[in-house]
Design a protein around this motif. Sequence first.
Motif, mmCIF file in Angstrom:
data_model
loop_
_atom_site.group_PDB
_atom_site.id
_atom_site.type_symbol
_atom_site.label_atom_id
_atom_site.label_comp_id
_atom_site.label_asym_id
_atom_site.label_seq_id
_atom_site.Cartn_x
_atom_site.Cartn_y
_atom_site.Cartn_z
ATOM 1 N N UNK A 15 0.770 -1.187 0.040
ATOM 2 C CA UNK A 15 -0.078 -0.127 -0.037
ATOM 3 C C UNK A 15 1.026 1.201 -0.037
ATOM 4 N N UNK A 16 1.720 1.435 0.801
ATOM 5 C CA UNK A 16 2.597 2.433 0.902
ATOM 6 C C UNK A 16 3.340 2.578 -0.397
ATOM 7 N N UNK A 17 3.935 1.711 -1.070
ATOM 8 C CA UNK A 17 4.551 1.801 -2.341
ATOM 9 C C UNK A 17 3.510 2.543 -3.460
ATOM 10 N N UNK A 20 3.237 6.107 -2.687
ATOM 11 C CA UNK A 20 4.319 7.130 -2.875
ATOM 12 C C UNK A 20 4.359 7.056 -4.383
ATOM 13 N N UNK A 21 3.914 6.164 -5.177
ATOM 14 C CA UNK A 21 4.268 6.112 -6.643
ATOM 15 C C UNK A 21 3.185 7.427 -6.994
ATOM 16 N N UNK A 22 1.879 7.263 -6.569
ATOM 17 C CA UNK A 22 0.828 8.481 -6.877
ATOM 18 C C UNK A 22 1.578 9.946 -6.453
ATOM 19 N N UNK A 23 1.849 9.842 -5.302
ATOM 20 C CA UNK A 23 2.383 10.983 -4.618
ATOM 21 C C UNK A 23 3.546 11.726 -5.513
ATOM 22 N N UNK A 24 4.342 10.766 -5.853
ATOM 23 C CA UNK A 24 5.572 11.150 -6.886
ATOM 24 C C UNK A 24 5.150 11.627 -7.972
ATOM 25 N N UNK A 25 3.934 11.646 -8.501
ATOM 26 C CA UNK A 25 3.481 12.147 -9.840
ATOM 27 C C UNK A 25 3.303 10.929 -10.810
ATOM 28 N N UNK A 26 3.483 9.704 -10.567
ATOM 29 C CA UNK A 26 3.149 8.729 -11.569
ATOM 30 C C UNK A 26 1.839 8.560 -11.868
ATOM 31 N N UNK A 27 1.535 8.570 -13.225
ATOM 32 C CA UNK A 27 0.077 8.586 -13.402
ATOM 33 C C UNK A 27 -0.641 7.445 -14.156
ATOM 34 N N UNK A 28 0.435 6.448 -14.650
ATOM 35 C CA UNK A 28 0.283 5.215 -15.506
ATOM 36 C C UNK A 28 -0.919 4.162 -14.541
ATOM 37 N N UNK A 29 -0.843 3.094 -15.419
ATOM 38 C CA UNK A 29 -1.747 2.133 -14.514
ATOM 39 C C UNK A 29 -1.028 1.531 -13.480
ATOM 40 N N UNK A 30 -1.714 1.403 -12.287
ATOM 41 C CA UNK A 30 -1.157 0.874 -11.106
ATOM 42 C C UNK A 30 -2.074 -0.085 -10.543
ATOM 43 N N UNK A 31 -1.638 -1.445 -10.239
ATOM 44 C CA UNK A 31 -2.632 -2.302 -9.798
ATOM 45 C C UNK A 31 -1.990 -2.885 -8.385
ATOM 46 N N UNK A 32 -2.826 -2.755 -7.373
ATOM 47 C CA UNK A 32 -2.473 -3.380 -6.109
ATOM 48 C C UNK A 32 -3.200 -4.652 -5.934
ATOM 49 N N UNK A 296 7.555 -1.897 10.899
ATOM 50 C CA UNK A 296 6.429 -1.239 10.386
ATOM 51 C C UNK A 296 7.124 -0.042 9.723
ATOM 52 N N UNK A 297 8.257 0.735 10.448
ATOM 53 C CA UNK A 297 8.453 1.928 9.766
ATOM 54 C C UNK A 297 9.304 1.893 8.541
ATOM 55 N N UNK A 298 9.728 0.693 8.436
ATOM 56 C CA UNK A 298 10.920 0.161 7.557
ATOM 57 C C UNK A 298 9.868 0.043 6.031
ATOM 58 N N UNK A 299 8.723 -0.385 6.251
ATOM 59 C CA UNK A 299 7.996 -0.553 5.032
ATOM 60 C C UNK A 299 7.858 0.897 4.260
ATOM 61 N N UNK A 300 7.438 1.935 5.202
ATOM 62 C CA UNK A 300 7.357 3.176 4.521
ATOM 63 C C UNK A 300 8.537 3.766 3.955
ATOM 64 N N UNK A 301 9.919 3.567 4.618
ATOM 65 C CA UNK A 301 10.884 3.986 4.196
ATOM 66 C C UNK A 301 11.407 3.366 2.893
ATOM 67 N N UNK A 302 11.408 2.048 2.963
ATOM 68 C CA UNK A 302 11.582 1.196 1.564
ATOM 69 C C UNK A 302 10.650 1.622 0.507
ATOM 70 N N UNK A 303 9.521 2.011 0.829
ATOM 71 C CA UNK A 303 8.691 2.365 -0.530
ATOM 72 C C UNK A 303 8.857 3.574 -1.039
ATOM 73 N N UNK A 304 9.377 4.542 0.023
ATOM 74 C CA UNK A 304 10.069 6.069 -0.764
ATOM 75 C C UNK A 304 11.187 5.763 -1.582
ATOM 76 N N UNK A 305 11.977 4.987 -0.939
ATOM 77 C CA UNK A 305 13.299 4.834 -1.845
ATOM 78 C C UNK A 305 13.019 4.083 -2.913
#
Length: 395
Positions: A15-17, A20-32, A296-305
Amino acid sequence: MTAPIVIIGAGLAGLRTAEELRRAGYEGGLILVGDEQRLPYDRPPLSKQFVRGETEDTTLRPAEFFAEKNIELRLGLAATGVDTAARTVTFDDGSVLEYGQLIIATGLRPKRIPGLPEAAGVHVLRRHEDAAALRDGLATARRALVVGAGFIGCELAASFRSRGVDVVLVEPQPTPLAAALGETVGRLVGRMHRDEGVDLRCGVGLSSLQVEDGAVTGATLADGCTVAADLVVIGVGSAPITEWLAGSGIPLAEPQAGGGVLADEVGRTSVEGVWAVGDVAAWRHDNGRHKRVEHWTNAGEQARLLTTALLGGDVPAAARVPYVWSDQYDLKIQVLGTPAGADEIRVIEDDGRKFLAHYFDGGVLTAVVGGGRTAQVMKMRAELAANARSAAPLS
């Protein structure tokens, strides 16, 4: 049309990834894609507030969020294989999904003890349905046996005691949390549990369960002692969910090294277009070694990187300082840095309940662990980051 980014695993890291993709401006197809029917939810409360009946909903984002962010959410689908040449993933319903970039975030599943009988009252804890069954059992339980004094086992023991249930906590290691924090701090944690009335038995494991009419009634420990229990939780660790990657060519760490998907310091695997994030991912760390970090915090940090690297941005070079916490009784136990069994451990403060310990490797501070010492722990972050940078191998 460009194939979408596909994220396999709808837990926190997946979810965090996506966020982050949308927050960073990625507008393409994204499936979770998730293998549970539930919306992505938070796992830490499952062993605490949820199992105690203090909260009902641990959902991380409502359904409307995914529609607003144009994230296609596919639930109840488990990945069964991946063809990296064709860039496709196959699922347990027979469907096939094409990807442009694949992000593996499948997480973990609890380990089992071989040979134990199936019986009512015997539980593991990882998924929401596990926690719901455990909470139902706790409503009528009088005596609980918790096998394994890691973070989950200790948190459950504390939750059970808060409900007035008698608890026997067994751990093959000499102390609780010995593997994670070492025996010195483990003894301090063990003292707390004994003070709260837990029957803590270290240096012993589970041998067998006693079952009557399909329900557990007790257990025999490895030392021959028997304990009565109408509720048993097996908390002996978890293993990364990677079997669906067999034959794909995506590199995996050896089980004895913790398993998981091998990736570099931003989550990129050696296979073009394939990434890994969260508990399942064995990232390369500052010391050059690959390690999974189940925080828990590692998930968000890794998602951003990962997101920054995937989208071609400049990844910050600042050293990361792992952080994890565990709420037990009235204490928040915090771990900052990377404690290791071979570290020199110095107990800086200990008032009989609250404590603070520093970990050193060759005289260099590598970690700080505190119980009820939030400010004292967190103020050491800058020093730990500086030490991590200086210890990083030259590339």
